[in-house]
Scaffold this motif. Structure first.
Motif, PDB file in Angstrom:
ATOM      1  N   ILE A  22      -4.605  14.930  -7.993  1.00  0.00           N
ATOM      2  CA  ILE A  22      -3.811  13.980  -7.112  1.00  0.00           C
ATOM      3  C   ILE A  22      -3.039  12.773  -7.919  1.00  0.00           C
ATOM      4  O   ILE A  22      -2.283  12.137  -7.433  1.00  0.00           O
ATOM      5  N   PRO A  24       0.046  13.368  -9.163  1.00  0.00           N
ATOM      6  CA  PRO A  24       1.468  13.378  -8.909  1.00  0.00           C
ATOM      7  C   PRO A  24       1.353  12.343  -7.766  1.00  0.00           C
ATOM      8  O   PRO A  24       2.601  11.470  -7.827  1.00  0.00           O
ATOM      9  N   PHE A  25       0.458  12.138  -6.806  1.00  0.00           N
ATOM     10  CA  PHE A  25       0.640  11.176  -5.941  1.00  0.00           C
ATOM     11  C   PHE A  25       0.474   9.643  -6.553  1.00  0.00           C
ATOM     12  O   PHE A  25       1.084   8.762  -5.913  1.00  0.00           O
ATOM     13  N   ILE A  26      -0.448   9.721  -7.275  1.00  0.00           N
ATOM     14  CA  ILE A  26      -0.763   8.212  -7.842  1.00  0.00           C
ATOM     15  C   ILE A  26       0.610   7.803  -8.667  1.00  0.00           C
ATOM     16  O   ILE A  26       0.796   6.694  -8.399  1.00  0.00           O
ATOM     17  N   ILE A  28       3.618   8.516  -8.004  1.00  0.00           N
ATOM     18  CA  ILE A  28       4.900   8.323  -7.103  1.00  0.00           C
ATOM     19  C   ILE A  28       4.487   7.054  -6.321  1.00  0.00           C
ATOM     20  O   ILE A  28       5.212   6.262  -6.003  1.00  0.00           O
ATOM     21  N   PHE A  29       3.178   6.958  -5.886  1.00  0.00           N
ATOM     22  CA  PHE A  29       2.827   5.851  -5.063  1.00  0.00           C
ATOM     23  C   PHE A  29       2.942   4.463  -6.111  1.00  0.00           C
ATOM     24  O   PHE A  29       3.537   3.595  -5.496  1.00  0.00           O
ATOM     25  N   LEU A  31       5.019   3.870  -8.566  1.00  0.00           N
ATOM     26  CA  LEU A  31       6.338   3.934  -9.195  1.00  0.00           C
ATOM     27  C   LEU A  31       7.187   3.511  -7.744  1.00  0.00           C
ATOM     28  O   LEU A  31       7.970   2.670  -7.859  1.00  0.00           O
ATOM     29  N   PHE A  32       7.406   4.262  -6.944  1.00  0.00           N
ATOM     30  CA  PHE A  32       8.097   4.460  -5.714  1.00  0.00           C
ATOM     31  C   PHE A  32       7.570   3.401  -4.660  1.00  0.00           C
ATOM     32  O   PHE A  32       8.220   3.289  -3.789  1.00  0.00           O
ATOM     33  N   PHE A  33       6.278   2.881  -4.560  1.00  0.00           N
ATOM     34  CA  PHE A  33       5.721   2.161  -3.353  1.00  0.00           C
ATOM     35  C   PHE A  33       5.406   0.804  -3.878  1.00  0.00           C
ATOM     36  O   PHE A  33       5.778  -0.294  -3.395  1.00  0.00           O
ATOM     37  N   TYR A  35       5.472  -0.713  -6.867  1.00  0.00           N
ATOM     38  CA  TYR A  35       6.335  -1.548  -7.863  1.00  0.00           C
ATOM     39  C   TYR A  35       7.334  -2.236  -6.735  1.00  0.00           C
ATOM     40  O   TYR A  35       7.343  -3.177  -6.850  1.00  0.00           O
ATOM     41  N   PRO A  36       7.982  -1.549  -5.915  1.00  0.00           N
ATOM     42  CA  PRO A  36       8.873  -1.967  -5.134  1.00  0.00           C
ATOM     43  C   PRO A  36       8.369  -3.113  -4.100  1.00  0.00           C
ATOM     44  O   PRO A  36       8.910  -3.798  -3.773  1.00  0.00           O
ATOM     45  N   SER A  39       7.890  -6.027  -5.952  1.00  0.00           N
ATOM     46  CA  SER A  39       9.174  -6.685  -6.046  1.00  0.00           C
ATOM     47  C   SER A  39       9.575  -7.551  -4.909  1.00  0.00           C
ATOM     48  O   SER A  39      10.175  -8.430  -5.107  1.00  0.00           O
ATOM     49  N   THR A  40       9.426  -6.885  -3.888  1.00  0.00           N
ATOM     50  CA  THR A  40       9.971  -7.433  -2.377  1.00  0.00           C
ATOM     51  C   THR A  40       9.076  -8.986  -2.362  1.00  0.00           C
ATOM     52  O   THR A  40       9.559  -9.781  -2.024  1.00  0.00           O
TER      53      THR A  40
END
Lengths: 302, 282
Positions: A22, A24-26, A28-29, A31-33, A35-36, A39-40
């Motif tokens: 799992i 790769p999911f962690i 991507i999750f 970094l691309f979810f 973290y943004p 930031s929001t």
């Protein structure tokens, strides 16, 4: 030496392997979810201009109390409600009819009604833009003319309902066939014995529909409801395409994401845009958790 | 008596058939109107909107001739869309099945927590985090690159959910047999499980491929140089208030939809399996 061998064997142990699977999911999750998303939250309390960031507290949220934002929120909510009001009962009834033994050509009609789902929102959107054109020669107006109706300015006309009608038509066209698929696949899992015993007990078609079909299709309905709420609140591109951009007369097609896009991208007011995003995030997550709690959405899979 | 009852039934069938024929006609009308429009001069579409009329005296194949003359960027967009769709589909299938296997076959600490994270992504509209995601893509120097379009979404929640469901249905004996034969945990996945997953790959591949082919907003944000645009972005750029590009727009749209429809007709079963994958079977 031994340690090295041990280190090499670690990823191959049965205890570690699932984390490798799992991972790769962690990554991507995070970094691309995550973290943004963080930031929001941070940027929604800031004024962000290129190269310069200032903390402004709740300023961005205070600015949200304006007519445009209300319009965007109410448009999104109304759109969500009317699409749900159409795109749950209609496909439910149609799929039951398609599934009945008296129906011929089930697979053919299922395929035809599904075709619009294959079309991109760009192509579908501008096609409907030209069908809903205000010229008397555009398809819808030319059909109405047969009944003696004057040409209507559908998109951004004086009445708000014509815009909603166009949006609803586009949405129904694209998603009706998909929801029919969902219901049809749900219908396959209802045991026929239930209908047989109901028949023996003297139940009519309506009673069977009401007491067997509807309750047993509840998981499908809850699923469609969830994706419809998601799709409704996040709706943006349909309006963007129908109005050929993010500007609609009087904000007729303005949605929450449309407003976020206008402020965040077009006006590069990233802090303000983030505040809108955060509010939408809170709305969607709370609706989903309520659904989760009361409708047991994800319990089925377990 | 029996004969009368029968006639009532066929009467019902006829009404239902009629209903679905009408529904089908309404559904197909936009397709018909756009196809007819591809045979009309673009200026006329701009002035009159889409209709079902075709004036045979001005009917023309010029739009098609122009499309294939290579004067426009159309086939560059086409090639870019094909490339992105292929890369996104293959990577997403691979990564998501890998992750889905981990969730389906093992019990481990925090499993439910991590799976909850998958569900949360499914619930949050991507547009909300679009602004910071874009800034991140700039920082990572992935802007104006196919990787910026593809990478954030290769561990898609839907595919992971689907593969987990699919693999949960496989008997665990396969794994035990693999271990007895001396396969590593990963060898089991690559040598034993992957070959068993062909139908699941077909269904999800079509689902991911279709979404990628039609994807618009995020690619439009990430890609900005002219030679990298995809079909939906390129077509959208043709919609100007002056309408001088409607010829290409309409015929180009027809040609972007046709391959998907052909694929759908050939692999309808997998399309349907992919679409209804969202945990409906339960």
């Amino acid at each position: 030496m031994n340690f090295k061998r041990w280190l090499k064997s670690v990823p191959y142990s049965q205890r570690i392997a699932p984390y490798v699977f799992i991972s790769p999911f962690i990554i991507i999750f995070l970094l691309f979810f995550v973290y943004p998303a963080i930031s929001t939250v941070i940027m929604s309390f800031q004024e962000v201009v290129p190269g310069h960031v200032t903390f402004v507290g709740l300023e961005n949220f205070r600015n949200l109390f304006n007519a445009d934002f209300y319009k965007a929120v109410s448009n999104s909510l109304i759109y969500t409600v009317i699409t749900i009001a159409v795109l749950i009962p209609l496909p439910l009834v149609l799929s039951v009819l398609l599934d009945s033994k008296k129906m011929v050509g089930k697979n053919f009609f299922r395929a035809v009604l599904f075709l619009p789902a294959l079309v991109s929102v760009v192509v579908g959107g501008f096609t409907f833009r030209l069908i809903f054109g205000e010229m008397p020669t555009a398809l819808l107006n030319s059909i109405l003319a047969l009944f003696g109706v004057q040409p209507v300015k559908w998109l951004g006309g004086p009445a708000q309902w014509t815009t909603f009608f166009a949006l609803l038509t586009l949405c129904t066209w694209r998603w009706l066939g998909v929801n029919i698929l969902y219901y049809l696949s749900g219908l396959q899992s209802i045991p026929t014995e239930l209908y047989e015993s109901a028949y023996i007990d003297g139940a009519g078609a309506w009673q069977k529909f009401k007491y067997i079909t509807i309750p047993l299709l509840r998981p499908v309905t809850v699923y469609i409801l969830t994706i419809s709420i998601y799709g409704g609140l996040a709706m943006f591109l349909e309006s963007f395409m129908l109005f050929n951009g993010n500007r609609s007369p009087g904000g007729a097609g303005l949605t929450i994401i449309g407003y976020l896009y206008r402020l965040g991208w077009e006006q590069a007011n990233i802090g303000y845009g983030s505040a809108i995003g955060l509010i939408l995030l809170v709305i969607t997550l709370s609706i989903n958790f309520i659904m989760l709690k009361y409708a047991g959405l994800f319990k089925r899979g377990e | 008596m029996i004969a009368r009852k029968k006639s009532v039934f066929s009467g019902q069938s006829a009404i239902m058939l009629l209903l679905f024929i009408v529904m089908s006609i309404i559904t197909l009308t936009p397709f018909a109107s756009i196809f007819l429009a591809s045979l009309r001069p673009g200026k006329e579409i701009m002035r009159q909107g889409l209709g079902l009329n075709l004036d045979t005296s001005v009917m023309t194949f010029n739009n098609y001739i122009y499309l294939f003359s290579g004067e426009s960027d159309y086939f560059i967009w086409y090639k870019n869309s094909l490339l992105i769709t292929a890369v996104q589909t293959v990577l997403t299938l691979f990564v998501s099945s890998f992750v889905g296997y981990g969730f389906a076959m093992y019990d481990f600490k925090f499993k439910n927590f991590f799976f909850m994270c998958v569900l949360i992504i499914m619930m949050v509209p991507m547009e909300i985090i679009m602004l910071p995601l874009f800034q991140l893509i700039i920082k990572l120097r992935l802007i104006d690159s196919i990787w910026g379009v593809v990478l954030p979404f290769i561990a898609g929640p839907m595919p992971i959910f689907f593969f987990r469901q699919y693999l949960s249905g496989l008997p665990k004996d396969y794994i035990d047999a693999g271990r007895v034969d001396g396969c590593t945990e990963y060898g089991i996945f690559f040598r034993i499980i992957l070959p068993l997953m062909k139908p699941a790959f077909a269904a999800m591949g079509i689902f991911i491929g279709m979404n990628s082919w039609n994807n618009f907003l995020w690619p439009m944000i990430v890609l900005n140089s002219k030679e990298k645009l995809t079909l939906p972005i390129g077509l959208n750029a043709l919609i100007t208030p002056y309408g001088n590009n409607y010829d290409l727009l309409i015929v180009g749209s027809v040609f972007s939809v046709i391959p998907v429809i052909i694929l759908f007709m050939l692999f309808q079963r997998y399309f349907i399996a992919g679409m209804t994958a969202g945990g409906i079977k339960g």
